[in-house]
Scaffold this active site. Structure first.
Site, PDB file in Angstrom:
ATOM      1  N   TYR A 125      10.373   7.133  -3.857  1.00 29.57           N
ATOM      2  CA  TYR A 125      11.166   5.899  -3.806  1.00 29.57           C
ATOM      3  C   TYR A 125      11.860   5.790  -2.449  1.00 29.57           C
ATOM      4  O   TYR A 125      11.876   4.724  -1.839  1.00 29.57           O
ATOM      5  CB  TYR A 125      12.209   5.892  -4.932  1.00 29.57           C
ATOM      6  CG  TYR A 125      11.614   5.867  -6.314  1.00 29.57           C
ATOM      7  CD1 TYR A 125      11.269   4.659  -6.923  1.00 29.57           C
ATOM      8  CD2 TYR A 125      11.411   7.037  -7.034  1.00 29.57           C
ATOM      9  CE1 TYR A 125      10.729   4.619  -8.202  1.00 29.57           C
ATOM     10  CE2 TYR A 125      10.869   7.014  -8.314  1.00 29.57           C
ATOM     11  CZ  TYR A 125      10.531   5.805  -8.886  1.00 29.57           C
ATOM     12  OH  TYR A 125       9.988   5.767 -10.142  1.00 29.57           O
ATOM     13  N   ASN A 148       7.995  -5.086 -11.260  1.00 24.06           N
ATOM     14  CA  ASN A 148       6.634  -5.379 -10.808  1.00 24.06           C
ATOM     15  C   ASN A 148       5.865  -6.125 -11.901  1.00 24.06           C
ATOM     16  O   ASN A 148       5.606  -5.579 -12.967  1.00 24.06           O
ATOM     17  CB  ASN A 148       5.920  -4.071 -10.463  1.00 24.06           C
ATOM     18  CG  ASN A 148       4.482  -4.257 -10.034  1.00 24.06           C
ATOM     19  OD1 ASN A 148       4.015  -5.377  -9.850  1.00 24.06           O
ATOM     20  ND2 ASN A 148       3.789  -3.150  -9.884  1.00 24.06           N
ATOM     21  N   CYS A 156       2.727   0.635  -8.796  1.00 27.08           N
ATOM     22  CA  CYS A 156       4.051   1.249  -8.938  1.00 27.08           C
ATOM     23  C   CYS A 156       3.959   2.643  -9.555  1.00 27.08           C
ATOM     24  O   CYS A 156       4.882   3.447  -9.412  1.00 27.08           O
ATOM     25  CB  CYS A 156       4.987   0.335  -9.720  1.00 27.08           C
ATOM     26  SG  CYS A 156       4.341  -0.249 -11.280  1.00 27.08           S
ATOM     27  N   HIS A 157       2.839   2.955 -10.209  1.00 26.18           N
ATOM     28  CA  HIS A 157       2.662   4.302 -10.776  1.00 26.18           C
ATOM     29  C   HIS A 157       2.549   5.365  -9.682  1.00 26.18           C
ATOM     30  O   HIS A 157       2.734   6.545  -9.963  1.00 26.18           O
ATOM     31  CB  HIS A 157       1.434   4.344 -11.699  1.00 26.18           C
ATOM     32  CG  HIS A 157       0.152   4.010 -11.011  1.00 26.18           C
ATOM     33  ND1 HIS A 157      -0.261   2.695 -10.828  1.00 26.18           N
ATOM     34  CD2 HIS A 157      -0.800   4.795 -10.454  1.00 26.18           C
ATOM     35  CE1 HIS A 157      -1.427   2.702 -10.200  1.00 26.18           C
ATOM     36  NE2 HIS A 157      -1.778   3.968  -9.955  1.00 26.18           N
ATOM     37  N   GLU A 183      -6.612   8.793 -10.698  1.00 19.45           N
ATOM     38  CA  GLU A 183      -6.776   8.604  -9.267  1.00 19.45           C
ATOM     39  C   GLU A 183      -6.998   9.928  -8.534  1.00 19.45           C
ATOM     40  O   GLU A 183      -7.803  10.004  -7.598  1.00 19.45           O
ATOM     41  CB  GLU A 183      -5.572   7.866  -8.691  1.00 19.45           C
ATOM     42  CG  GLU A 183      -5.497   6.435  -9.165  1.00 19.45           C
ATOM     43  CD  GLU A 183      -4.386   5.629  -8.521  1.00 19.45           C
ATOM     44  OE1 GLU A 183      -3.703   6.140  -7.604  1.00 19.45           O
ATOM     45  OE2 GLU A 183      -4.204   4.472  -8.933  1.00 19.45           O
TER      46      GLU A 183
END
Length: 192
Positions: A125, A148, A156-157, A183
């Site tokens: 962040y 979001n 945002c993950h 991912e």
């Protein structure tokens, strides 16, 4: 459904898709996507291979044609889950949520996240705040993540705590963990 957006009325349409995370609702109008919502949240298995079940891509039957942005969004999500090697060739859908219609800190944070933090990478962040010129704004960045309207596309993950802890996620921590694992697995396959 009519929704007033920035002085003009939008005729909102919905597309529903099945994914490894459960049912996803995409809402939008002719001008673009308004929101992506995980409706029927499932607790994904850590060993779940996203290619096990086909992405249905089927929406609820509607006599009206879908706005192109909803079709583009569903194609992008299908590629994300099942053919990520094709993502770069796909256009991003237009966004028409009020958050994206005017300049704000939240908009700058979300755009920077979408363009600077690639699939398989994470950022804190605090680091994301620094990228938009506000290094001390970690809490405000967290607020932007919470607000979001188009998760997964605006990833945002991928935003985690400076300590390395995973942090919160509007879809639930288990969903955030699954997305990051998905991912990481894909990034590992491409690096090999």
């Amino acid at each position: 459904m009519l929704l007033r957006m920035m002085g003009s009325a939008c005729r909102i349409k919905y597309k529903f898709l099945e994914s490894p995370l459960g049912r996803i609702e995409i809402s939008g109008c002719e001008a673009g996507v308004h929101e992506i919502n995980l409706l029927k949240k499932m607790v994904p298995r850590p060993d779940h291979d996203s290619r096990e079940a086909p992405f249905s891509g089927k929406g609820l039957k509607s006599p009206e044609e879908m706005p192109p942005a909803l079709d583009e969004c569903s194609a992008w999500l299908a590629a994300y889950f099942y053919a990520p090697e094709t993502l770069e060739a796909l256009p991003l859908p237009a966004f028409h949520h009020p958050l994206f219609q005017q300049d704000s800190f939240r908009r700058r944070v979300l755009w920077k996240l979408m363009t600077a933090v690639k699939l398989g990478d994470t950022i804190s962040y605090q680091q994301l705040g620094a990228l938009v010129g506000k290094s001390g704004a970690a809490r405000a960045v967290g607020g932007a993540m919470r607000d979001n309207p188009v998760p997964i596309i605006v990833p945002c993950h991928r935003v985690i705590c400076s300590s390395g802890k995973i942090g919160n996620y509007s879809g639930g921590v288990d969903v955030k963990e699954w997305l990051l694992s998905h991912e990481k697995h894909l990034k590992g396959k491409w690096a090999a």
